[in-house]
Motif scaffolding. Structure first.
Motif: not given
Length: 298
Positions: A6-10, A20-22, A27-29, A31-35
Motif C-alpha cells: 500500500l505504501r508503494t501504491f500511494v 521517482q517512487a523507487a 527500492l529498485s524499479q 521491486a516497485v513494479t513487482a509490488q
C-alpha cells in the motif's frame, strides 16, 4: 495485502513515475513494479496505466487511493502511540538549515528543544534551500527550512513568514540608468544564483514581473557573497531587505527604489511524518517561537 504494498501504491500515485517512487522508497524499479503487480493481482484489476512519461491511475486506482492512504495513516498512528508508551520523546532528528540563524530564530528554537526534550538528538545541517527541500522529499532529512513555494505533494509546509527582498546595485552605477525606470535594470549585468537555490526561481519571477531579461555575469549560492560582489561592482542582484538597507547605509551599494519582492519562508517535512512524536516536538516549539496558530502545523 501488505502495508508495504500500500505504501508503494500511494507513493507511485503521488509521484506519477515508477523511478521517482523507487528513489523515495529506497527500492529498485523492478521491486516497485513487482509490488504494484502483486497488489493489482490481489485486487483483481489494474491500478495504473503505463505511459511514455510515467504512469497514471486508472479509475479503480483513484477509488482505492483514499482508503490506502487512510490505512497507512492508521498504521502510523499505531506506531506513534507505541512510541509514546515507551516514555519521553527521544531519538534523532536531522534538520536542514538555510539563510542565517537569526533569520530562522534558530537559537531560541534549539534552546527550547534541548531544555524540554533532553533525549532528543537534534542535528543541524546547512545547505542551499533547494537541496534542503529535495532531501526532505527523499526523507534524507527529517525536516528543514525552505525559501519559496513547495511543489511536492509528499512534503508538508508551515509558513513562518514572508521575507522581503530588494534589488541592489553597485553604488557608483546610479548614473548608468534611470534608477526609477525598472526596465532599464535589464540593461545591466546581474549576479545569478545557483539552480539549487530557490532564490534563483524568485529572481526569475521578478524578472518576468519587470519584463526584463538581463545578462548574468556570474553565479553564487551564498547571500553574503552576493552582497560583496555587488559592492565590488560585479553586477546587480536580489538581496534580503534588512541586509540590503544596512549595506546601503554603510555607503557600499544602492537599493533600487520602488521594487520589493516577498518570498515565503517555510518549515518543510515529509507528509507521512504527521503525528510522529519527534516531528510533533519540533513543530510545537517552532510554532511557539514564531507565535503561529497551532492550526498551521498541518
Amino acid at each position: 495485502m501488505e502495508i508495504y504494498q500500500l505504501r508503494t501504491f500511494v507513493t507511485v500515485a503521488q509521484q506519477g513515475h515508477l523511478t521517482q517512487a523507487a528513489e523515495l522508497l529506497h527500492l529498485s524499479q523492478p521491486a516497485v513494479t513487482a509490488q504494484i503487480k502483486a497488489l493489482e493481482e490481489e485486487v483483481g484489476m489494474p491500478l495504473f496505466e503505463r505511459t511514455a512519461g510515467g504512469v497514471t491511475m486508472t479509475r479503480a486506482g483513484q477509488e482505492l487511493l483514499p482508503q490506502a492512504q487512510s490505512i497507512l495513516a492508521s498504521a502510523r498512528e499505531i506506531l506513534n502511540h507505541a512510541k509514546t508508551l515507551k516514555g519521553q520523546t527521544g531519538g534523532k532528528a536531522l534538520v536542514g538549515l538555510t539563510l542565517t540563524p537569526a533569520t530562522l530564530k534558530m537559537g531560541q528554537w534549539v534552546a527550547a528543544l534541548v531544555e524540554k526534550y533532553p533525549l532528543l538528538d537534534l542535528r543541524l545541517q546547512h545547505g542551499v534551500t533547494g537541496e534542503v527541500l529535495n532531501l526532505v522529499r527523499k526523507k534524507e532529512l527529517d525536516a528543514g527550512f525552505y525559501l519559496g513555494k513547495n511543489p511536492y505533494v509528499n512534503v508538508n509546509t508551515v509558513l513562518l513568514t514572508n521575507l522581503p527582498f530588494r534589488i541592489v546595485m553597485p553604488h557608483n552605477w546610479q548614473n548608468r540608468i534611470d534608477i526609477h525606470n525598472h526596465k532599464d535594470l535589464g540593461r545591466l549585468p546581474w549576479i545569478g544564483l545557483s539552480q539549487f537555490s530557490s532564490l534563483s526561481k524568485i529572481t526569475a519571477e521578478l524578472w518576468r514581473e519587470l519584463n526584463i531579461s538581463p545578462k548574468k555575469v556570474t553565479e553564487s549560492d551564498n547571500l553574503a557573497s552576493i552582497l560583496e560582489l555587488v559592492a565590488c561592482g560585479v553586477g546587480v542582484a536580489l538581496a534580503r531587505e534588512e541586509e540590503a538597507l544596512e549595506w546601503e547605509a554603510a555607503g557600499r551599494l544602492t537599493v533600487v527604489p520602488g521594487v520589493r519582492k516577498l518570498a515565503e519562508l517555510q518549515f518543510v517535512y515529509p507528509s507521512d511524518r504527521v503525528g510522529d512524536p519527534i516531528l510533533e516536538a519540533l513543530l510545537h516549539e517552532l510554532i511557539r517561537i514564531w507565535e503561529l496558530s497551532p492550526a498551521t502545523a498541518h
